[in-house]
Every structure is written in C-alpha cells, then in structure tokens.
Design an enzyme around this catalytic site. Structure first.
Site, PDB file in Angstrom:
ATOM      1  CD  GLU A  14      -1.806  -2.358   1.563  1.00  0.00           C
ATOM      2  OE1 GLU A  14      -0.661  -2.601   1.986  1.00  0.00           O
ATOM      3  OE2 GLU A  14      -2.710  -3.223   1.533  1.00  0.00           O
ATOM      4  CG  HIS A  61     -10.311  -6.636   7.123  1.00  0.00           C
ATOM      5  ND1 HIS A  61      -9.090  -6.748   7.707  1.00  0.00           N
ATOM      6  CD2 HIS A  61     -10.181  -7.193   5.888  1.00  0.00           C
ATOM      7  CE1 HIS A  61      -8.251  -7.373   6.883  1.00  0.00           C
ATOM      8  NE2 HIS A  61      -8.894  -7.653   5.774  1.00  0.00           N
TER       9      HIS A  61
END
Lengths: 332, 365
Positions: free
Chosen positions: B100, B169
């Site tokens: 990322e 998440h």
C-alpha cells in the site's frame, strides 16, 4: 570511456557549484540567515553530478533531506535555492518549503523530501507516467536515497513495483555510511547494498561514489537500460559527507578522524582535477576560471537572497488546496 | 446508464426543492445497486479522460500465466472494478502487489507528473499502511513546494462494521483523514451520491479520499442515467423536520433516516442532514438546521474521541450556541476496536434505536 570536453566542463562546474553552495549555505546558516535546519552534502558531489549528467529536464528525480546537490545537478537556480533556504518569497517554493523541500517541477525535480525513503515511490510514479504515456525513452525517474533509507519498507516496495512493472527508474543509493549518527555497518544487514538488487531480479552495481568518472559510467549504463525499456537498476554509490548530519552536528562525536582523512584524500574535486590535467583534457587555467565564475555566482546568490522579500502573510493560507470551500484560518 | 460522450457536469443537488432524488425526480434514471453505480462511474471517468487509471490489489483479478490475459477473478474487491480490465486493459486497470505504501506513493508520483490515478485501497483500515504517503506526500506537496504542483489523486476504500470483518477490516476513522490539510474526504450514502461524488473526486485537482461503508455496497437506490457531479463540501437534507436535527455521514445517514421514520410514527418531526463531505464540510447546512430545530444529534460510527461528531459539535457550539435548547448529543461507536461477535459488533454500531432513544431523552418524552 570517452567524455566530451563540454561534458567534462559541466561535471567540474556542477561539482564545484555544489561544493561552494554547501559551504556558502553553511556560512549563511551560522550567520543566522537560514531560517531553519540545513543538511549539507559536500563530499558527495560526484554522485548527483555523475548521474544527472545523463538526464534532461524531462527526466524526474526524487530527492532527500540532503538534497541541495541533487537540485544543483538537475539544473535548479542557485539564487532561488539560497532564497528558499533563507525563507524568501523568491525561493522555488516561495519560502514555504525551505532547505528540505526545494523542488522545481519545470526542471524535473520532484522535491527534496524529509521523510527518509518517502520520495523513492514518487520517482517510481514518475516512471510509471512515462511508461503509461509510452515515452520512457525520454523521461525516466531517478530516486536518490541514503543508506538509512535502505531500512525503510517503502523503498523495498518501490523496487519490487519497478521490477515487476519494468519501469524506467534508477535507484541511486548514496551510501555515505551514516544515517544521522548511526553507522551503516550497524544498521544495514550487508556491506554490499547493491547485492540486494538480486532479490528483485534487477541489476545492482556498487560504485566508487567519490569518483565522478566511475559514477558517470555506471549511471550511463543504467540510464541507457531504463530508456531502452529494460527496467530499473540499483546503484550503490559509496560516498562520504564532509560535514555532520545537519549544520550544527559535530560528526567527530561518532566518526573516527582517520576515516575522515581517508575520504578527504579521495576528494572528488581533487581527483577530477588530477585526472583531467594529467590527461591534458583541461588546463589548470580552465579549472580556475570555472571556480572564479562559481565564486561570483555564490556571492550573487547570497546578495539576491538577502535582498529578497519575505512571503506575504496571505501565503500562510495559499497552496493548501487548488480549491476548498471551508476557511483555512486557525481558530482564535 | 450512458457512458462518456456527453458527461455533463450538472449539479443535480442544487435543483430547487429537491430533497432526495428518486422516482418522480425529473431526470431519466432507475434503481441501481450502489456497487453498480460505483462501477459505472469508474467506467465513465475512464472514458472521459485518458489520463485516468486505476490501481489496487486484485482489481483485475490476476493473470493467466500462459496467455498473460487478466482474469478479473473477483471483479475487484466488492466487485467495484468488475469488467473494467476487459474494456480498458491492464495498463489502466493496474493490479498492484500488497504494497500500500509503495503503490500509493507511486500514484502520488504519477499524479505529480500529470496523470489522474484512482487507487483502490480495499479496506479502509489499510490507510494506515500508506498513511505517510498520504499525509507527507499527497497532501503536503502542493503547499511545501509553493503551489508549483497539484495532486489530482483519488483514493477509495471500504469502511464500517456489520459484516463480521472484525477489528482490522472494519474501521471508520474518518477524522484521521479529515484532520489532514491538503486532503479532501467524501462519504457518499447511496447510489446517487456515490455516482456524483466519485465523478467529482476524480475530476478534482486535489487528493480526495472517498469512503464506502460496506453496508451501503449492496443497497439499491435511484440514480440518474446521465453522468453528473456533486460539489465537494456540500451536504443535503434527507428529510425536513422541525423538532430536532439528526446529522449523519455515510451509512449513519441511513441510520438517521430510519430513526426519523420511527420518530415520525411517534409524532416527532426530525430533520436529517446527510453530510456527504467531511473535508471540506458544509458548516452552513448544520448551522441552518440547528437554528431551525434548536436540538441536534450527530451520528457517527467512528470511535468518539476527536471524531467528526466532536468536530461538528464544536462548530454548533461556536456558531449556533444561542439557538440550542438542549446540549449537543453524539451517538457514536464506543472507544474500542470493532469486535467480531455479531452481538458485540451490532452493539458497537449506532443503531436507529440508539438515535431514537437519545432523541426521546432530549425531548423528555
């Protein structure tokens, strides 16, 4: 290796310009004319010079907190650089960036960056733009970073990305052997950083970063490879900074004097002068003329900066966004 | 829905008298799923501008090792990019490794050098892996380089609890992004608003983060046929009312609307403000509504400390203090991570009943 006389002239001029810029900048810093912290790169001049000798304004470089040399080698104006360091409105960044954020997008300079390793993916992104547009033959990315940045995850991520996407980028690791005060022999798991290239399936080359001819040759091959669409190269350029980590740092607290003397004897400018005069490629008079011109340029840069206006107060709020509908003014 | 050619940037939101677009609203449209509206907008913008490309993990679903053809195995996370790689190719629908920080940084570099990258960060929680690139490069480059450059970068990711994705998440930490000068944050709440806000984000010259609450992704709602943009920084009324203001953002706007419907059954007339943008945000609409209703509840799924709910409460205290008949109330998640267990997870998220309970307490009924 053959280098044209024009290019030899350019190499010496740029290295000497960096040397004198750093010395002049430090002098001004100690006089209180710089507005903040500065990180001199003198000693390392051969690295940005030997690499940027192969680049044009269409190529992009990412830089570091120790970025003055990269800026100068990429053709940034020393008057505006001195003004930026003095926080003046006439600096490249209107005095809002300072020494650690000098940038000039018109020259292909993506900015000095004060987060160690953080500019490396930016150069990869610039290379991605070139590949996307199909003009990698005329626009490559060069990421300058130090030995300290080789311990940053994003640097490894960037190398992997560039390798899998075969991007036109050069990873130029300036190994000056100290990350602030921490020596590379302690913090880096290998004494051959270039060998890490193997793990990304890209070429890695260890280069004497005190010898501009060696840097020029290795960079030439890496640039050629990038422009041909053959992907990235990792260059490890072993070099040395003559001063401390930042202007007020005394490196004698963590470096041995015999080490400093050894590198002083391998000084890139003296080495260059010796080689070109021995080979009769340039005369002592030619070299002196270049030095004299740079002397004048430095004086002019200091005069320009000291006589430049401060940014107006409105600059506090400008350039945060292109457009923003809320007030940016602090609450009082 | 139509693609590209016309792509008028019509501000549907400012049509007078329109509260919630839907059947009866006088533009051609139909009920679509949020995810389909999202996908169509990406398609529109890829057609609109050749400099737009999308990058993220799994967005073209892997490659056949023999033919090197992209497989579009999943259609991207939550099917956001389904079918795009077939039509636009793997250069523009670029699968990224799990890096990322690396690919957000590369997207910033691409934006600085003339492209308009759109990054799929998959789960909102992964923001923190790339946070340095967002904060130090994407958001600050324009300022620290004295306005020499702009960063036309769009990022999106899925937030929120309710799907059993557990602590790592399910984040909704909007304020961690809205806190950053140089970055914009938008939070659509239905198919209509995601269409307009995503198009506006991609066309905007500043870095914009669009947050998709996972609970919205399979919802259906009206969406105009033609491409349009919603101005960043503007909220909307989902319902007009006179007794109390409910302020929602992203999925909590749905929660507020459900709470308002329940309150209406009990004779309480709540106004619902859907913020749509968190940076910049529409101070005027909050203040205007509070000046009318004199009471306000802000509903935010994020944890309570230093949240958007706290920020809106501060603005109301500053600009509408004299109009308040009751303390500003916030309904938020607790100061905990998001739990896995369904019962605990449901308790974490603000529910319509929580909002109704708070309103009744405030009104003393």
């Amino acid at each position: 290796m053959r280098i044209s006389r024009e290019k030899l002239h350019w190499l010496y001029e740029v290295m000497y310009r960096i040397r004198r810029f750093e010395e002049t900048m430090l002098e001004q810093t100690f006089r209180g004319n710089a507005m903040g912290v500065t990180h001199p790169s003198d000693g390392q001049e051969a690295v940005p010079t030997g690499i940027c000798a192969h680049l044009t304004e269409k190529d992009w470089i990412g830089s570091t907190h120790r970025g003055h040399g990269h800026c100068i080698a990429k053709g940034l104006d020393t008057k505006a650089m001195m003004a930026e360091i003095m926080g003046r409105y006439t600096g490249q960044c209107k005095g809002k960036g300072g020494s650690m954020h000098i940038a000039d997008f018109s020259k292909g300079m993506l900015g000095a960056n004060a987060i160690v390793g953080a500019s490396v993916p930016l150069a990869v992104g610039a290379a991605l733009t070139a590949k996307y547009r199909g003009n990698e033959d005329e626009s490559i990315g060069v990421a300058f970073f130090g030995d300290g940045a080789t311990s940053q995850g994003v640097v490894h991520e960037s190398m992997n990305l560039a390798a899998i996407w075969k991007l036109p980028v050069i990873f130029a690791c300036e190994n000056n052997q100290y990350a602030e005060a921490t020596p590379a022999w302690y913090a880096v798991s290998t004494d051959d950083i270039s060998a890490r290239a193997d793990s990304y399936g890209i070429p890695g080359v260890q280069v004497d970063g005190m010898d501009v001819f060696a840097v020029y040759e290795a960079a030439g091959q890496a640039v050629e490879r990038a422009r041909a669409g053959d992907g990235p190269t990792l260059l490890e350029l072993k070099t040395y900074r003559y001063h401390g980590h930042f202007h007020a740092d005394d490196p004698k607290k963590y470096r041995k004097s015999d080490e400093e003397e050894e590198y002083a004897e391998r000084d890139c400018l003296q080495h260059f002068e010796k080689v070109v005069t021995e080979q009769k490629a340039m005369t002592a008079e030619q070299l002196k003329q270049i030095r004299d011109e740079i002397e004048q340029e430095m004086q002019d840069a200091v005069d320009f900066a000291l006589n430049s206006p401060m940014p107006p107060m409105e600059e506090l709020y400008s350039d945060v966004y292109v457009e923003y509908s809320n007030s940016l003014v602090g609450l009082r | 829905m139509t693609t590209a050619e016309a792509t008028p940037t019509k501000t549907v939101l400012s049509e007078p008298g329109v509260l919630v677009p839907g059947p009866g609203y006088d533009v051609p449209g139909m009920d679509v799923r949020y995810r389909d509206a999202f996908n169509q907008t990406l398609r529109d913008e890829l057609n609109h501008d050749p400099d737009v490309f999308i990058m993220g993990e799994d967005i073209s679903g892997g490659f056949d090792r023999d033919t090197l053809e992209p497989l579009d195995a999943w259609g991207g996370p939550f099917a956001a990019t389904k079918g795009l790689v077939q039509d636009f190719g793997p250069e523009r629908i670029r699968d990224a490794p799990i890096s990322e920080a690396g690919f957000v940084g590369a997207a910033v570099g691409a934006a600085l050098t003339g492209l308009r990258p759109v990054v799929d960060l998959m789960y909102f929680d992964f923001v923190t892996v790339a946070y340095d690139q967002l904060l130090s490069n994407a958001a600050k480059s324009r300022y620290m380089f004295g306005g020499q450059t702009k960063v036309p970068l769009t990022l999106f990711a899925r937030s929120g609890g309710g799907t059993g994705h557990a602590a790592q998440h399910s984040e909704s930490f909007y304020s961690m992004l809205a806190h950053i000068p140089g970055l914009k944050v938008v939070v659509p709440s239905d198919p209509y608003t995601v269409r307009g806000l995503l198009a506006a984000a991609i066309r905007d010259d500043d870095p914009v983060f669009l947050v998709n609450d996972k609970k919205l992704i399979n919802m259906t709602g009206f969406c105009p046929e033609e491409s349009f943009t919603i101005p960043l920084g503007k909220g909307r009324y989902l319902r007009h009312g006179s007794d109390i203001t409910l302020v929602g953002m992203s999925y909590t706007s749905v929660v507020c609307k459900q709470a308002a419907d329940q309150l209406a059954e009990e004779g309480i007339d709540a106004e619902v403000v859907d913020m749509l943008s968190l940076s910049p945000f529409d101070e005027d609409i909050i203040v205007e509504s509070v000046m009318k209703t004199n009471r306000v509840v802000i509903v935010d799924e994020d944890t309570p400390r230093a949240s958007m709910a706290s920020e809106f409460a501060a603005v109301i205290a500053d600009k509408a203090f004299d109009y308040l008949d009751a303390p500003v109330k916030r309904v938020t998640g607790p100061h905990t991570p998001v739990p896995y267990n369904k019962g605990l997870e449901t308790a974490f998220m603000p529910q319509p009943e929580d909002v109704v309970g708070t309103v009744k307490t405030m009104l003393g009924v």
